[in-house]
Design an enzyme around this catalytic site. Structure first.
Site, PDB file in Angstrom:
ATOM      1  N   ARG A  32       0.676  -1.204  -0.057  1.00 37.37           N
ATOM      2  CA  ARG A  32       0.004  -0.196  -0.096  1.00 37.37           C
ATOM      3  C   ARG A  32       0.945   1.252   0.147  1.00 37.37           C
ATOM      4  O   ARG A  32       1.094   1.920  -1.019  1.00 37.37           O
ATOM      5  CB  ARG A  32      -0.911   0.030   1.236  1.00 37.37           C
ATOM      6  CG  ARG A  32      -2.096   0.879   1.072  1.00 37.37           C
ATOM      7  CD  ARG A  32      -1.828   2.478   1.576  1.00 37.37           C
ATOM      8  NE  ARG A  32      -1.325   2.696   2.856  1.00 37.37           N
ATOM      9  CZ  ARG A  32      -0.581   3.642   3.491  1.00 37.37           C
ATOM     10  NH1 ARG A  32      -0.567   4.858   2.521  1.00 37.37           N
ATOM     11  NH2 ARG A  32      -0.353   3.656   4.558  1.00 37.37           N
ATOM     12  N   ASP A  33       1.431   1.505   1.099  1.00 31.37           N
ATOM     13  CA  ASP A  33       2.259   2.786   1.314  1.00 31.37           C
ATOM     14  C   ASP A  33       3.430   2.518   0.176  1.00 31.37           C
ATOM     15  O   ASP A  33       3.708   3.936  -0.229  1.00 31.37           O
ATOM     16  CB  ASP A  33       2.820   2.781   2.690  1.00 31.37           C
ATOM     17  CG  ASP A  33       3.607   4.132   2.770  1.00 31.37           C
ATOM     18  OD1 ASP A  33       3.093   5.091   2.482  1.00 31.37           O
ATOM     19  OD2 ASP A  33       4.324   4.199   3.916  1.00 31.37           O
ATOM     20  N   HIS A 237       7.114   4.525  12.491  1.00 32.14           N
ATOM     21  CA  HIS A 237       7.077   4.436  11.107  1.00 32.14           C
ATOM     22  C   HIS A 237       8.323   4.889  10.453  1.00 32.14           C
ATOM     23  O   HIS A 237       8.010   6.538  10.217  1.00 32.14           O
ATOM     24  CB  HIS A 237       5.787   4.740  10.514  1.00 32.14           C
ATOM     25  CG  HIS A 237       5.680   4.417   8.829  1.00 32.14           C
ATOM     26  ND1 HIS A 237       4.523   3.916   8.428  1.00 32.14           N
ATOM     27  CD2 HIS A 237       6.170   5.079   8.158  1.00 32.14           C
ATOM     28  CE1 HIS A 237       4.819   3.988   7.180  1.00 32.14           C
ATOM     29  NE2 HIS A 237       5.861   4.793   6.729  1.00 32.14           N
ATOM     30  N   HIS A 239      11.185   6.583   7.736  1.00 34.05           N
ATOM     31  CA  HIS A 239      11.805   6.595   6.437  1.00 34.05           C
ATOM     32  C   HIS A 239      13.336   6.782   6.683  1.00 34.05           C
ATOM     33  O   HIS A 239      13.914   7.277   7.519  1.00 34.05           O
ATOM     34  CB  HIS A 239      11.133   7.753   5.716  1.00 34.05           C
ATOM     35  CG  HIS A 239       9.766   7.524   5.504  1.00 34.05           C
ATOM     36  ND1 HIS A 239       9.041   8.084   4.090  1.00 34.05           N
ATOM     37  CD2 HIS A 239       8.463   6.882   5.743  1.00 34.05           C
ATOM     38  CE1 HIS A 239       7.864   7.756   4.033  1.00 34.05           C
ATOM     39  NE2 HIS A 239       7.686   6.963   4.842  1.00 34.05           N
ATOM     40  N   CYS A 270       6.486   9.399   0.075  1.00 33.32           N
ATOM     41  CA  CYS A 270       5.446  10.241   0.249  1.00 33.32           C
ATOM     42  C   CYS A 270       5.046  11.081  -0.913  1.00 33.32           C
ATOM     43  O   CYS A 270       5.902  12.199  -1.036  1.00 33.32           O
ATOM     44  CB  CYS A 270       5.174  11.008   1.482  1.00 33.32           C
ATOM     45  SG  CYS A 270       3.824  11.854   1.954  1.00 33.32           S
TER      46      CYS A 270
END
Length: 345
Positions: A32-33, A237, A239, A270
């Site tokens: 998904r992400d 979460h 990055h 993102c």
């Protein structure tokens, strides 16, 4: 073959002596992400194959899609088909029992779209808020407070239907529009999401600006009074934009966090934060955690092979450092054994 991971620390790794768990839950967000940030739209067949493969590695939570506007996120337009397919054809077969496949929903309309499909495997959804007003406006076109109000009916309906809700908070350290994010603001949004009914809140370093000191300050703020948020309600979460995701994870691990989000092959980023490269790779995170003496229940070699496969499918470089190195080692050892076997004939 079994992959041996060097153990750097084999005792309970936590500052909190009351926390006895050495098990870390990994939330896989690649399907998904990860895929929603690819330059080209990934075929549904490839997405389903990715979810199927991931379901056979021991992962317990695998994000499967998002019920968002196809206009704004065209990569997720096939989420209804994915939910319906998984309802009729459980990924991983018998191994899929106990696996959760969450779907992101931005508002009540998104949730109603998901429920309207009449499937039986919608067990968990996720909602997302920002700790930055500027990013909230850019990402979902409303203020933080307005976004939380939008989520209230989502949580109420999910409660009535027995669906668990996970919360996400973006820009926990810094925002490209507003600058540094005050830890107290993150704590306030986290507290509100939990009070509204989220069972867990994932703290997102959306543009990868976090450092160990910032991670420590943020988590200490959340865990201390007046907020006193239980560490069991928190996930991280990270990055890896500035190659700091794992050291931040080490800091969070030390402070008691036992749930981390990651993406196979480091897929993702993102679309609303320029320059924010991929999530920390699942392969790198597993290797790190196993090296710290933690348990994940996830097959590192299996995930590494999936990372190699999906990178080739997408025509992109593998964002994991551990995966390619580990597979090279595995294949070298396999070739050596094959030559030894042939020499005996």
């Amino acid at each position: 073959m079994t992959v041996d991971t060097p153990k750097f620390h084999t005792t309970k790794y936590s500052q909190n002596p009351a926390l006895h768990s050495n098990f870390v839950k990994i939330v896989e967000v690649g399907a998904r992400d990860g895929l929603q940030n690819e330059k080209t739209i990934v075929p549904t067949k490839t997405k389903l194959a990715l979810i199927e493969k991931l379901s056979q590695t021991g992962l317990l939570v695998i994000e499967a899609g998002a019920f968002v506007s196809p206009k704004w996120v065209p990569h997720m337009a096939d989420t209804p088909q994915i939910l319906q397919y998984l309802d009729k054809h459980p990924a991983g077969g018998a191994q899929s029992e106990g696996i959760t496949y969450p779907y992101l929903v931005p508002n009540l309309q998104g949730l109603e779209r998901a429920l309207g499909l009449g499937t039986t495997n919608l067990k968990e959804v996720a909602i997302f808020a920002s700790a930055s007003e500027g990013f909230s406006q850019k990402n979902i076109n409303c203020s933080i407070d307005k976004s939380l109000e939008r989520f209230r009916p989502v949580l109420e309906l999910c409660h009535d239907r027995g669906i668990r809700v996970r919360g996400y908070i973006s820009m926990i350290f810094s925002c490209p529009y507003d600058g540094p994010t005050p830890p107290t603001r993150v704590a306030e949004v986290t507290k509100k999401l939990l009070d509204m009914g989220c069972y867990e809140v994932s703290l997102g370093d959306t543009n990868g600006m976090g450092t160990p000191p910032l991670t420590s300050i943020l988590l200490t703020t959340l865990l201390s009074k007046p907020y006193a948020i239980p560490v069991s309600k928190l996930a991280c979460h990270f990055h890896d934009t500035y190659n700091s995701a794992l050291v931040n994870a080490m800091t969070a691990l030390y402070l008691g966090v036992r749930t981390f989000d990651s993406s196979v092959a480091g897929l993702g980023g993102c679309p609303y934060s320029k320059g924010a490269t991929g999530n920390v790779s699942t392969e790198d995170l597993i290797y790190f955690l196993h090296g710290m003496g933690m348990e994940t229940g996830v097959d590192l070699e299996g995930v590494s092979r999936i990372g190699e496969w999906i990178s080739k499918e997408l025509g992109r470089s593998n964002g994991s450092k551990v995966g390619p190195a580990l597979l090279t080692r595995v294949r070298t050892e396999e070739e050596k054994k094959e030559k030894e076997k042939e020499a005996k004939l």
